[in-house]
Design a protein around this motif. Sequence first.
Motif, mmCIF file in Angstrom:
data_model
loop_
_atom_site.group_PDB
_atom_site.id
_atom_site.type_symbol
_atom_site.label_atom_id
_atom_site.label_comp_id
_atom_site.label_asym_id
_atom_site.label_seq_id
_atom_site.Cartn_x
_atom_site.Cartn_y
_atom_site.Cartn_z
ATOM 1 N N GLU A 26 7.083 -9.900 -1.422
ATOM 2 C CA GLU A 26 6.267 -9.825 -2.738
ATOM 3 C C GLU A 26 4.513 -9.427 -2.838
ATOM 4 O O GLU A 26 4.559 -9.057 -1.850
ATOM 5 N N PHE A 27 4.329 -8.224 -4.013
ATOM 6 C CA PHE A 27 3.253 -7.823 -3.693
ATOM 7 C C PHE A 27 1.854 -8.890 -4.367
ATOM 8 O O PHE A 27 2.049 -9.735 -4.902
ATOM 9 N N ASP A 28 1.329 -9.163 -3.515
ATOM 10 C CA ASP A 28 0.364 -9.794 -3.948
ATOM 11 C C ASP A 28 -1.054 -9.341 -3.371
ATOM 12 O O ASP A 28 -2.039 -8.416 -2.527
ATOM 13 N N VAL A 29 -1.924 -8.715 -4.804
ATOM 14 C CA VAL A 29 -3.017 -8.148 -4.743
ATOM 15 C C VAL A 29 -2.997 -6.970 -3.922
ATOM 16 O O VAL A 29 -3.314 -5.198 -4.793
ATOM 17 N N ASP A 30 -3.161 -6.909 -2.619
ATOM 18 C CA ASP A 30 -3.163 -5.483 -2.061
ATOM 19 C C ASP A 30 -2.351 -5.428 -1.362
ATOM 20 O O ASP A 30 -2.527 -4.099 0.126
ATOM 21 N N ARG A 31 -0.963 -6.382 -1.147
ATOM 22 C CA ARG A 31 -0.585 -5.893 -0.168
ATOM 23 C C ARG A 31 0.965 -6.880 -0.315
ATOM 24 O O ARG A 31 1.017 -7.032 -1.632
ATOM 25 N N PHE A 32 1.828 -6.304 0.845
ATOM 26 C CA PHE A 32 2.929 -6.830 0.162
ATOM 27 C C PHE A 32 3.219 -8.056 1.503
ATOM 28 O O PHE A 32 3.016 -8.315 2.471
ATOM 29 N N VAL A 33 3.917 -9.153 0.969
ATOM 30 C CA VAL A 33 3.604 -10.076 1.900
ATOM 31 C C VAL A 33 5.376 -10.855 1.686
ATOM 32 O O VAL A 33 6.219 -11.077 1.012
ATOM 33 N N VAL A 34 5.266 -11.055 2.978
ATOM 34 C CA VAL A 34 6.860 -11.750 3.548
ATOM 35 C C VAL A 34 6.896 -13.222 1.908
ATOM 36 O O VAL A 34 6.312 -13.991 2.586
ATOM 37 N N LYS A 35 7.716 -13.404 1.339
ATOM 38 C CA LYS A 35 8.259 -14.757 0.871
ATOM 39 C C LYS A 35 8.049 -15.374 1.447
ATOM 40 O O LYS A 35 8.585 -15.660 2.293
ATOM 41 N N GLY A 36 7.138 -17.085 1.441
ATOM 42 C CA GLY A 36 7.211 -18.190 1.874
ATOM 43 C C GLY A 36 6.353 -17.654 3.204
ATOM 44 O O GLY A 36 6.381 -18.754 4.030
ATOM 45 N N ALA A 37 6.186 -16.821 3.530
ATOM 46 C CA ALA A 37 5.020 -16.361 5.277
ATOM 47 C C ALA A 37 3.732 -15.835 4.676
ATOM 48 O O ALA A 37 4.205 -14.642 5.283
ATOM 49 N N PRO A 38 2.650 -15.721 4.393
ATOM 50 C CA PRO A 38 2.163 -15.146 3.654
ATOM 51 C C PRO A 38 1.133 -14.124 4.399
ATOM 52 O O PRO A 38 0.620 -13.067 4.854
ATOM 53 N N GLU A 39 1.517 -14.763 5.482
ATOM 54 C CA GLU A 39 0.915 -14.739 6.997
ATOM 55 C C GLU A 39 1.654 -13.414 7.554
ATOM 56 O O GLU A 39 0.959 -12.493 8.829
ATOM 57 N N LYS A 40 2.643 -12.921 6.879
ATOM 58 C CA LYS A 40 3.527 -11.378 7.325
ATOM 59 C C LYS A 40 3.811 -10.585 6.067
ATOM 60 O O LYS A 40 3.706 -10.964 5.199
ATOM 61 N N PHE A 41 2.683 -10.256 6.690
ATOM 62 C CA PHE A 41 2.372 -8.862 5.462
ATOM 63 C C PHE A 41 1.482 -7.357 6.011
ATOM 64 O O PHE A 41 1.686 -7.430 6.819
ATOM 65 N N LYS A 42 2.062 -6.333 4.747
ATOM 66 C CA LYS A 42 1.866 -4.670 4.788
ATOM 67 C C LYS A 42 0.493 -4.404 4.002
ATOM 68 O O LYS A 42 1.093 -4.843 2.686
ATOM 69 N N THR A 43 -0.729 -3.971 4.380
ATOM 70 C CA THR A 43 -1.025 -3.934 2.875
ATOM 71 C C THR A 43 -1.210 -2.393 2.525
ATOM 72 O O THR A 43 -0.681 -1.877 3.582
ATOM 73 N N MET A 44 -1.508 -2.409 0.778
ATOM 74 C CA MET A 44 -1.460 -0.835 0.473
ATOM 75 C C MET A 44 -1.215 0.251 1.775
ATOM 76 O O MET A 44 -1.371 1.247 1.393
#
Lengths: 284, 809
Positions: B607-625
């Motif tokens: 899911e999109f979160d400000v400036d990145r996509f994060v794995v739902k339920g695991a915000p430490e796993k993400f890729k920035t835009m």
Amino acid sequence: MIPAAFEYHRPKDMAGVLSILEEHGDDARVMAGGHSLIPMMKLRMADVPHLIDLQDVGGMSDIEIDADTIRIGAMVTQHDIIDNEALAQAAPILREAALQIADPQVRYMGTVGGNVANGDPGNDMPGLMQCLDATFTVVGPDGERDIAAREFYEAAYMTARGDEEVLTAVTIPVPMGGYAYEKQKRKIGDYATAAAAVQIVKDGGSCVSASIAMTNLSDTPIYSEAAGDALVGTSLDDAAIKAAVAAMLDDIDPTEDNRGPVAFKKHVAGVILRRAIERAWSRA
Amino acid sequence: MKDEVTSREERIENLKGMGCSRKRVEDARFTQGKGNYVDDIKLDGMLFGDFVRSPYAHAKIVNIDTSAALEVPGVLAVLTAKDLEPLGLHWMPTLAGDRQMVLADGKVLFQGQEVAFVVAVDRYAAADGIEAVEVEYEELEVLVDPFKAMKSDVVLRPDTVAEDGSPAAGAHGPRKHHNHIFTWEAGDKGPTFETIDNAEVVAEETMYYHRTHPCPLETCGCVASMDKVNGKLTLWGTFQAPHAIRTVVSLISGIEEHNIRVISPDIGGGFGNKVGAYPGYVCSVVASIVTGKPVKWIEDRMDNLMTTAFARDYHMTGRVSATREGKITGLHCHVTADHGGFDACADPTKFPAGFMNICTGSYDIPTAFLQVDGVYTNKAPGGVSYRCSFRVTEAVYFIERMIEVLAIELNMDAAELRRINFIKKEQFPYKAALGWEYDSGDYHTAWDKALKTVDYEGLRAEQAQRVEDFKAGKTRSLMGIGLSFFTEIVGAGPVKNCDILGLGMFDSCEIRIHPTGSAIARLGTISQGQGHATTFAQILASEIGLPADSITIEEGDTDTAPYGLGTYGSRSTPVAGAATAMAGRKIRAKAQMIAAYLLEVHDNDVEFDVDRFVVKGAPEKFKTMKEIAFAAYNQAIPGIEPGLEAVSYYDPPNMTYPFGAYICVMDIDVDTGLPEIRRFYALDDCGTRINPMIIEGQVHGGLTEALAVALGQEIAYDDMGNVKTGTLMDFFLPTAWEVPNYETDYTVTPSPHHPIGAKGVGESPHVGGVPCFSNAIQDAFRPFGNRHTNMPHDHWRIWKTANELGLHD
């Protein structure tokens, strides 16, 4: 808004100016700040084949104040008038009036000499100088002569200055008493809808002398001797002020323009003069 | 990694997205004199063209002798209608379906009309050439009054008369008279008249909304450059709608559209003045084709005021009916619209009187009828929307004056009368009697907030005391309280309703994300000072999660920007802003797939979160835009094309309806007619707020132009059709001295149909401001019997009102 072609002259001294004037007569005009003449040239309403810029002539930018008189060189700018503390002490009406002329940018360029010499009925300095009983010094092929401000203006843009003469200085008797320059205008930079210059001397509660001049209410500035006389000897009660206003209204002859019709201008002239008289009296 | 220690709040702040007062990125160049305006464009061998203009308002052209002009050193050519006729360019289509002379074809119809085009090596030689052109005129009877024009035997436009001598049909239907242009109607005549005829209370008023002019700081101009080798025409100009200009130039010149490049460089204000096509554009193009050299044309101030696109000039008559309790039951409005010599109004094709049918305002009026008659006179053409959507300023002035007059008729407080009649929050979307569907609003909340902030009751008490003091001779100053509640209709518009010359009024945005996580977005609009490069980047920042500072916004070059209908009528945010958000969402959709691939999860698990996509339920796993952008170009992703680009063409489902509550407190010197604005409070609801600082700036500017129009700005003519206000000495442009302090405030009622809920704000303050200033003046004199006086309220007209009410006796 582009003027017709003209020859630009920039002589180093007054002799140079006068010789160009003598050579070209009507076809030559001198320019001080240029804030009246250049717009007229751009509109092609003034045809000036020979333009003589006075910037390099020198000797006309001083303000000299002594016990009785103030001498202001023709190239003194409105900004110089505002900026000069000694002058503000000696003749505070000059600063009060200059601050109501145009805007700061124009005041850095526009000069006292240009303002009084051009004969534009919208200019503020001519009426003010009539109020102060100033004398204008002009120089021409036959040398210098002095003309009273109250005798100088003949019609719009027509003055007692000859085509081959240059106005070099304005001399004012140090004014006495209270003063006011009151001006109504539509916006910053506008000419007056009506303006009044008033200088009043008070002694023991009564008026011993009063000088009144009006701006942009005729094709020349109007020095209203009768309006001043109506105040002398009075305590400036309502009747005296009414008499002064009535006398002034007899002397002016406004015309309708975008500022409004004649009836409005006369009404405002009366209001403005009353306010000027009251302010001057409060300072007398 | 730095990202991991940055809080969510900091990440939001770093984006400088929607809702933040990001400083304008344009200002660095404007405040340093580094802008690039059309007059800054200098090309090798460039020539300069300028017009011989008619000194008469109505005259036959007997002869034009150009021989002396051609002898003037530096003059290369003098074009007249005879030269343009073989090309079919001596007349051109107007935006309103009429035709306009490019150069005088046998006669002139207004003072300042273009008669001949002098082409010279520079503007000085052109000016001398102009003076040497000898034109022989035969003066004709001048019609400056539209009511007299409608009765006159004088035919202004021979093309309005059919072969049998009867008035020929015009672009918008039959004519009533040869000087009549159109009749346009909205609403139900029968029921409205019946309601008004049987009403308990009826207020009637006639008012003239005077002719004025948008007067942008930069006048209109262009540079045309025809490259005869490659057949391409480049046209730089002060165009508020560059793509529309390209299409129009193609249609009238026959040059294929791909061979025309129109560029709007920096523009110094438009306000509607730069929407239309002017003879200067056509003549510059022709001159460039004829000479093979670039040709520049730039208006001077007098040309601009006298000839290009005026605004307003509406004679309005109104009747409003109500119950004794003040509930409005019906509204009738008739307008006689003075269009000048040609109908060059800049309105959508189906709306020859613009959106004048928004004249029921913010009120729940069950039945209404509007009729507008357009008339030709010997005045300059135009009729543009000066800092408003099409004719909305006229409509809002009309209803806000009618409300005041009705309040007098009912002997009721005008604030209360408004409150009684406001459309209620729960009535939205609200279908108005004249056809529009208002998207959203909460008028009562805004009104109550405004009245409370200024202590309305206290002001009325103070005013009553002032009237007593005045009557007792203790003061010569009166106090006026100006009220105004406005609803704008902006964002034209749905293509099904709105086109100009057949061009649908959608708009567009095209985005390219660069591999390192910055971007360029191009739009079909063009800023004239609104700050698009700042605000559109903010919309995108919030939508795609890249910092606004890393996004370049580019507009105005038809070779690079997607097709759009330009900037006017507050349409940039409602239409192009929506396109920007939608294109951003396309970028985000692709980014989601890339992120999911990189994070080795299903698309739906990120899911999109400000400036990145994060794995739902695991915000430490993400890729920035930024990371996603790099991957989009440089990593082979099965089933996904490389690159990260999107384009969106947005056809809005409806207009947007910004609104606001304004209150002005004024002291008026009865003896001199001088008004002094003591307080001005402006509450605007423009839906979602993109940049509060820019909104405030827009409100200040719009209010200042409102002050100008209400208090003195006009294009006035004498009986001979001479323009009396052709310079800035007489045409009122307020300076810092004349402008009061403004207090701004807001409520937020998002548009339900706009992707980000924004409604547009640039024109609201003008629309609401004019009646507010005017109402303050009128209100001051209400206790002495004033019902209505016409603008502009300059010193002498205010004085005249006082004088006629006997206040000088």
